[in-house]
Motif scaffolding. Structure first.
Motif, PDB file in Angstrom:
ATOM      1  N   GLY A 132       0.834  -1.194   0.000  1.00  0.00           N
ATOM      2  CA  GLY A 132       0.000   0.000   0.000  1.00  0.00           C
ATOM      3  C   GLY A 132       0.873   1.250   0.000  1.00  0.00           C
ATOM      4  O   GLY A 132       2.102   1.185  -0.043  1.00  0.00           O
ATOM      5  N   TRP A 135       2.545   1.459   4.216  1.00  0.00           N
ATOM      6  CA  TRP A 135       3.123   0.424   5.067  1.00  0.00           C
ATOM      7  C   TRP A 135       4.498  -0.002   4.550  1.00  0.00           C
ATOM      8  O   TRP A 135       4.629  -0.465   3.411  1.00  0.00           O
ATOM      9  CB  TRP A 135       2.198  -0.775   5.139  1.00  0.00           C
TER      10      TRP A 135
ATOM     11  N   PRO B  53      -3.881  -3.019   4.184  1.00  0.00           N
ATOM     12  CA  PRO B  53      -4.480  -2.002   3.308  1.00  0.00           C
ATOM     13  C   PRO B  53      -5.239  -2.642   2.150  1.00  0.00           C
ATOM     14  O   PRO B  53      -4.705  -3.498   1.438  1.00  0.00           O
ATOM     15  CB  PRO B  53      -3.265  -1.217   2.809  1.00  0.00           C
ATOM     16  N   ASN B  94      -8.374   4.847   8.908  1.00  0.00           N
ATOM     17  CA  ASN B  94      -7.556   3.670   9.224  1.00  0.00           C
ATOM     18  C   ASN B  94      -8.369   2.368   9.174  1.00  0.00           C
ATOM     19  O   ASN B  94      -7.817   1.327   8.834  1.00  0.00           O
ATOM     20  CB  ASN B  94      -6.919   3.827  10.603  1.00  0.00           C
ATOM     21  N   ASN B 125      -6.703   2.199   1.898  1.00  0.00           N
ATOM     22  CA  ASN B 125      -5.287   2.430   1.590  1.00  0.00           C
ATOM     23  C   ASN B 125      -4.727   3.642   2.323  1.00  0.00           C
ATOM     24  O   ASN B 125      -3.520   3.856   2.325  1.00  0.00           O
ATOM     25  CB  ASN B 125      -5.095   2.604   0.076  1.00  0.00           C
TER      26      ASN B 125
END
Lengths: 268, 149
Positions: A132, A135, B53, B94, B125
């Motif tokens: 993503g 991260w 995500p 989130n 995401n």
């Protein structure tokens, strides 16, 4: 008379403890009732459950092969079953100076060639997986040290001037303030950095293959480093992968000023 | 008809997810007596532990009524209340908790068990890096009445 007056006083003495006890009992009962009413008013507290986010796993120690330009490979990782990491950030470590060497989409395979590795220097590499836009996993253990063939020349990376030491060990002779230095796992993209200026790490998804090459330039004459800052550097023993401090050779030999343009960035 | 509040719990387990699929977990809500006029549902929860995500998670609700009378469930709601990491706020950027999807009101017969609907979770995401390995805690509320029919 005393008997009559003593009668009410005696009754008061007799009743006082009873009244007190009754008052306490009433208060306790009232409190309990309020407590129960509060319980009814708010209902039972909601019960909860918890779900957990995953994490980007750490990549295993990468392998590095000595070629004209170092070739780095690693083992792919998954964030969940059948959910592989999306990109890999390969960081080159020249002593204490770290710089993004490759930004590789997972579809391109778990390998990259460091086309900007400075000739004549020994470097290690770490790899971090991403998923993503935000991260980033922890950096891998450093690879073994590899030396890029060629004659080393002084180079400037991220505010530090690097000189060739013994056996290609990089010696950092001038370092920018810590805030301007590259984090080992930072994703760096965009145009090449000006000498001594560290590009900002990009929080968004980095572009494929966007890396910052080191800029080769002559070092400052001895004694012209950052005022008040000791010559700080790191190096490695030939057989070790861990960075460690080494002594700055003194005096620094005179060097021929060199300006070298590095090749354009290429996708991996 | 005695009013009751169902406090729901989850018994959830993670499942492998193929690309393009939505993972599904099961949540079992088992009724128990709270007070003389109030009934609650006990929580049995095994946390889901692999959100990432873009992940979509459907939590299918099954309600169990062990009593000798029917319960009428009139509302189900899940609220994100906290996380385990300071840098990971309990906000939709989130983790998104979608509204309960299912028929309401729904009757759970005496001694019966019934799948009533689902609550879906979506990790967008926009989730920040600090949410890696974070725990997201929910409060699940279900309101019910004792059906005297």
């Amino acid at each position: 008379m005393r008997g009559r007056s003593a009668g009410p006083a005696g009754r008061r003495r007799f009743l006082q403890p009873l009244l007190l006890a009754l008052g306490v009992a009433v208060a306790l009962a009232a409190g309990g009732g309020v407590g129960r009413l509060t319980g009814w008013a708010t209902g039972s507290p909601p019960e909860t459950f918890t779900v957990y986010a995953g994490k980007v796993p750490r990549v295993a120690k990468p392998r590095v092969y000595r070629h004209t330009q170092p070739r780095i490979s690693w083992t792919s990782v998954e964030i969940a079953p059948d959910r592989p990491a999306q990109r890999y950030l390969v960081t080159r470590h020249l002593g204490s100076v770290a710089q993004l060497a490759c930004n590789v989409p997972a579809a391109a395979g778990p390998r990259c060639t460091d086309v900007h590795a400075p000739a004549g220097y020994r470097a290690t590499y770490t790899v971090a997986a991403t998923y993503g836009p935000s991260w980033v996993g922890p950096a891998s253990e450093p690879s073994r040290m590899v030396e890029t063939p060629g004659v080393p020349v002084p180079i400037a990376i991220a505010g530090a001037t690097i000189l060739p030491g013994a056996a290609g060990t990089p010696i950092v002779v001038r370092t920018a303030p810590p805030a301007a230095r590259t984090r080992p796992s930072a994703a760096v993209s965009g145009p090449p950095a000006a000498p001594g200026i560290e590009p900002e790490p990009q929080p968004s998804e980095p572009a494929a293959g966007a890396v910052v090459p080191p800029v080769v330039r002559p070092p400052a004459p001895p004694g012209h480093g950052t005022p008040g800052e000791p010559a700080k550097e790191s190096g490695r023993d030939p057989g070790q992968d861990r960075p460690g401090p080494i002594e700055l050779p003194a005096p620094v030999p005179d060097l021929e000023p060199v300006e070298k343009e590095l090749p354009a960035v290429t996708d991996e | 008809m005695a009013a009751g509040a169902i406090l729901a719990g989850a018994a959830a387990w993670g499942t492998g997810l193929r690309p393009g699929e939505t993972a599904e977990d099961a949540m079992t809500l088992v009724a128990r007596q709270g007070t003389a006029a109030q009934y609650t549902f006990a929580v049995r929860s095994t946390p889901v532990d692999d959100l990432y995500p873009g992940a979509e998670r459907r939590l299918a609700l099954t309600m169990t009524n062990p009593y000798g009378f029917d319960l009428l469930v009139t509302a189900v709601r899940a609220d994100l209340v906290s996380t385990t990491r300071p840098g990971c706020a309990p906000v939709p950027a989130n983790l998104v908790v979608r509204a309960y999807a299912g028929d309401l009101p729904v009757r759970i017969g005496a001694g019966a068990e019934r799948e009533t609907g689902a609550v879906a979770l979506h990790m967008p995401n926009t989730v920040v890096d600090d949410c890696q390995r974070a725990g997201f805690t929910f409060a699940v509320h279900a309101d019910a009445t004792r059906d005297a029919r």
